[in-house]
Scaffold this motif. Structure first.
Motif, short mmCIF file in Angstrom:
data_model
loop_
_atom_site.label_atom_id
_atom_site.label_comp_id
_atom_site.label_asym_id
_atom_site.label_seq_id
_atom_site.Cartn_x
_atom_site.Cartn_y
_atom_site.Cartn_z
N MET A 235 12.07 -14.59 2.18
CA MET A 235 11.33 -14.13 1.01
C MET A 235 10.70 -12.77 1.28
O MET A 235 10.75 -11.87 0.42
CB MET A 235 10.23 -15.16 0.70
N GLN A 236 10.12 -12.60 2.48
CA GLN A 236 9.45 -11.33 2.79
C GLN A 236 10.46 -10.19 2.82
O GLN A 236 10.19 -9.10 2.30
CB GLN A 236 8.73 -11.44 4.12
N ILE A 237 11.63 -10.45 3.44
CA ILE A 237 12.66 -9.41 3.47
C ILE A 237 13.08 -9.04 2.06
O ILE A 237 13.23 -7.86 1.71
CB ILE A 237 13.88 -9.88 4.30
N LEU A 238 13.21 -10.08 1.20
CA LEU A 238 13.61 -9.83 -0.19
C LEU A 238 12.57 -8.98 -0.91
O LEU A 238 12.90 -8.03 -1.63
CB LEU A 238 13.79 -11.18 -0.90
N ILE A 239 11.27 -9.30 -0.67
CA ILE A 239 10.21 -8.54 -1.34
C ILE A 239 10.23 -7.08 -0.90
O ILE A 239 10.13 -6.15 -1.71
CB ILE A 239 8.84 -9.18 -1.07
N VAL A 240 10.39 -6.86 0.43
CA VAL A 240 10.40 -5.48 0.93
C VAL A 240 11.59 -4.72 0.35
O VAL A 240 11.47 -3.56 -0.07
CB VAL A 240 10.44 -5.47 2.48
N LEU A 241 12.75 -5.43 0.26
CA LEU A 241 13.95 -4.80 -0.30
C LEU A 241 13.72 -4.41 -1.76
O LEU A 241 14.06 -3.29 -2.18
CB LEU A 241 15.11 -5.80 -0.20
N LEU B 229 8.89 -7.74 -10.35
CA LEU B 229 9.55 -8.93 -9.81
C LEU B 229 9.08 -9.19 -8.38
O LEU B 229 8.86 -10.34 -7.98
CB LEU B 229 11.07 -8.74 -9.83
N ALA B 230 8.88 -8.10 -7.61
CA ALA B 230 8.36 -8.26 -6.25
C ALA B 230 6.96 -8.86 -6.28
O ALA B 230 6.63 -9.75 -5.47
CB ALA B 230 8.34 -6.91 -5.54
N ILE B 231 6.12 -8.42 -7.23
CA ILE B 231 4.77 -8.99 -7.35
C ILE B 231 4.84 -10.47 -7.71
O ILE B 231 4.13 -11.30 -7.13
CB ILE B 231 3.97 -8.22 -8.42
N ALA B 232 5.77 -10.82 -8.63
CA ALA B 232 5.90 -12.23 -9.03
C ALA B 232 6.34 -13.09 -7.85
O ALA B 232 5.83 -14.19 -7.64
CB ALA B 232 6.88 -12.35 -10.18
N LEU B 233 7.30 -12.57 -7.03
CA LEU B 233 7.76 -13.34 -5.88
C LEU B 233 6.67 -13.48 -4.83
O LEU B 233 6.54 -14.51 -4.18
CB LEU B 233 9.00 -12.67 -5.26
N GLY C 201 11.04 1.80 -5.50
CA GLY C 201 10.57 3.14 -5.17
C GLY C 201 11.67 4.16 -5.27
O GLY C 201 11.47 5.27 -5.80
N PHE C 202 12.89 3.77 -4.83
CA PHE C 202 14.03 4.69 -4.91
C PHE C 202 14.34 5.04 -6.36
O PHE C 202 14.50 6.22 -6.71
CB PHE C 202 15.25 4.06 -4.25
N PHE C 203 14.38 4.01 -7.25
CA PHE C 203 14.74 4.30 -8.64
C PHE C 203 13.64 5.11 -9.35
O PHE C 203 13.94 5.98 -10.16
CB PHE C 203 15.05 3.02 -9.40
N PHE C 204 12.35 4.81 -9.02
CA PHE C 204 11.28 5.63 -9.59
C PHE C 204 11.43 7.09 -9.15
O PHE C 204 11.26 8.01 -9.96
CB PHE C 204 9.92 5.10 -9.13
N ALA C 205 11.78 7.30 -7.86
CA ALA C 205 11.92 8.67 -7.37
C ALA C 205 13.06 9.37 -8.08
O ALA C 205 12.94 10.55 -8.45
CB ALA C 205 12.15 8.65 -5.86
N VAL C 206 14.20 8.64 -8.29
CA VAL C 206 15.34 9.25 -8.97
C VAL C 206 14.96 9.62 -10.41
O VAL C 206 15.31 10.70 -10.90
CB VAL C 206 16.55 8.29 -8.95
N LEU D 47 0.84 -1.21 0.00
CA LEU D 47 0.00 0.00 0.00
C LEU D 47 0.86 1.25 0.00
O LEU D 47 0.62 2.19 -0.77
CB LEU D 47 -0.93 -0.03 1.22
N ALA D 48 1.93 1.24 0.83
CA ALA D 48 2.81 2.42 0.90
C ALA D 48 3.48 2.66 -0.44
O ALA D 48 3.56 3.80 -0.92
CB ALA D 48 3.85 2.21 1.99
N THR D 49 3.97 1.58 -1.09
CA THR D 49 4.62 1.75 -2.39
C THR D 49 3.63 2.28 -3.42
O THR D 49 3.97 3.13 -4.26
CB THR D 49 5.20 0.42 -2.88
N THR D 50 2.37 1.79 -3.37
CA THR D 50 1.36 2.25 -4.32
C THR D 50 1.10 3.75 -4.16
O THR D 50 1.06 4.49 -5.15
CB THR D 50 0.06 1.48 -4.11
N ILE D 51 0.96 4.19 -2.89
CA ILE D 51 0.69 5.62 -2.66
C ILE D 51 1.88 6.46 -3.12
O ILE D 51 1.72 7.50 -3.77
CB ILE D 51 0.37 5.86 -1.17
#
Lengths: 87, 102, 163
Positions: free
Chosen positions: B3-9, B51-55, B15-20, A6-10
């Motif tokens: 797996m969860q840590i990998l997805i969050v990473l 890739l995060a969605i696929a994992l 998000g960082f690259f989109f922001a850049v 949700l946070a990433t989506t927002i």
């Protein structure tokens, strides 16, 4: 896990609106096309996120089709800018 | 758990690259340099996010479809950038030709 | 129409697989309609799919080289993104944009496309135009413009073409 999605989506939605500034202010038409291209990529990813958040599996098909339409749109507008016609 | 840590990473780095990419689109001085920032960072950001969605979904039809979206975006994004740059370059060349004629 | 070859079968399997991924489940009707649509698409876009050039990417050995090339590309894309992030996030914007002409050409259109798209995704460079003599590339920094000669991408695409 859902909160992270949700946070990433927002965050992505806010970034999309920031990109809209370049489409509004860009001095030339090419700048606007770049901004619209970036927005269409971001919206495709956003729709894929929405399919996770709402649990609707068919939204990922919408993301695929949206990416395709965005690509065709970019090519069509660029060709129109270059030649003044589409063919 | 790993797996969860990998997805969050993956989500945080996408998000960082989109922001850049967005920051580059706003900050850079002319069209070509804007295209440098937006094309590269958006391509990698979209790849990481999908890739995060696929994992997250594991082995299912959604994973296959999101991998398909990744392949499609990674082929078409450089092509779209190339065609915008070409149209900008050619229209500028035509304009300068017209000016030199006058 | 030309006789059936390996590439015809490859395109048919590719289109049918895409159809099956998008459709819900597998049944006789879905397979039937999908094969009909695949054949129709192949007939309609025949001139685009298999023109005068032979499609050499479909041999197993070529595919091995291609996967190696994709791995090299992934590393290059990561490097280029970190470099662009550094440039964008630094307060003074250390850029010196310029156009560079790369005198390098490939025989087949497919390799030209692969090279141009790879150059766009590698650090600090963006392909602008392609003609008979070579590629017109926009470079973000001076180092990127100098690093364009004898780059690892050029060698890999050469490798892909010769072998």
């Amino acid at each position: 896990m859902d909160t992270v999605f949700l946070a990433t989506t927002i965050f992505l939605a806010v970034l999309t609106f920031i990109c809209l500034y370049r489409a509004y202010a860009g001095p030339t038409a090419a700048d606007r096309v770049v901004a619209i291209d970036v927005i269409s990529t971001k919206v495709a990813v956003l729709i894929a996120f929405l399919s996770i958040l709402t649990g609707q599996e068919s939204f990922i098909d919408v993301a695929l089709v949206y990416a395709m339409i965005g690509f065709v749109m970019t090519i069509a507008v660029s060709k129109y800018l270059e030649k003044g016609k589409l063919y | 758990m790993i797996m969860q840590i990998l997805i969050v990473l993956l989500l945080v780095s996408s998000g960082f690259f989109f922001a850049v990419g967005t920051l580059g689109l706003i900050r850079m001085p002319d069209t070509y340099t804007r295209m440098h920032a937006s094309t590269k960072c958006d391509t990698l950001g979209a790849g990481l996010a999908l890739l995060a969605i696929a994992l997250y979904n594991g082995i299912s039809i959604i994973s296959v479809k999101s991998i398909l979206v990744i392949v499609f975006i990674w082929i078409t994004n450089p092509t779209a950038a190339h065609i915008i740059a070409k149209s900008k370059y050619n229209s500028e060349k035509q304009n300068s030709d017209l000016k030199s004629l006058e | 129409m030309k006789s059936l070859s390996v590439s015809h079968g490859f395109y048919f399997v590719l289109l049918l697989g895409f159809w099956l991924i998008l459709s819900q489940g597998i049944s006789i009707e879905i397979l039937f309609v999908g094969s009909g649509a695949a054949v129709l698409i192949m007939l309609y876009s025949r001139s685009m799919l298999y023109g005068t050039e032979d499609t050499s990417l479909f041999q197993p050995r070529k595919l091995m080289f291609f996967f190696k090339f994709v791995l090299i590309m992934l590393i290059e894309i990561l490097k280029s993104n970190i470099q662009v992030a550094k440039i964008v996030l630094s307060p003074s914007l250390p850029i010196s944009p310029s156009f560079v002409k790369v005198k390098k050409t490939f025989k087949k259109d497919l390799h030209k496309v692969i090279y141009a798209n790879s150059v766009t995704l590698t650090p600090g460079t963006l392909t602008v135009d392609v003609d008979e003599e070579g590629f017109l590339v926009h470079a973000l920094t001076n180092e990127a413009a100098e690093g364009l000669k004898d780059s690892i991408i050029e060698k890999s695409v050469d490798h892909l073409e010769v072998k």
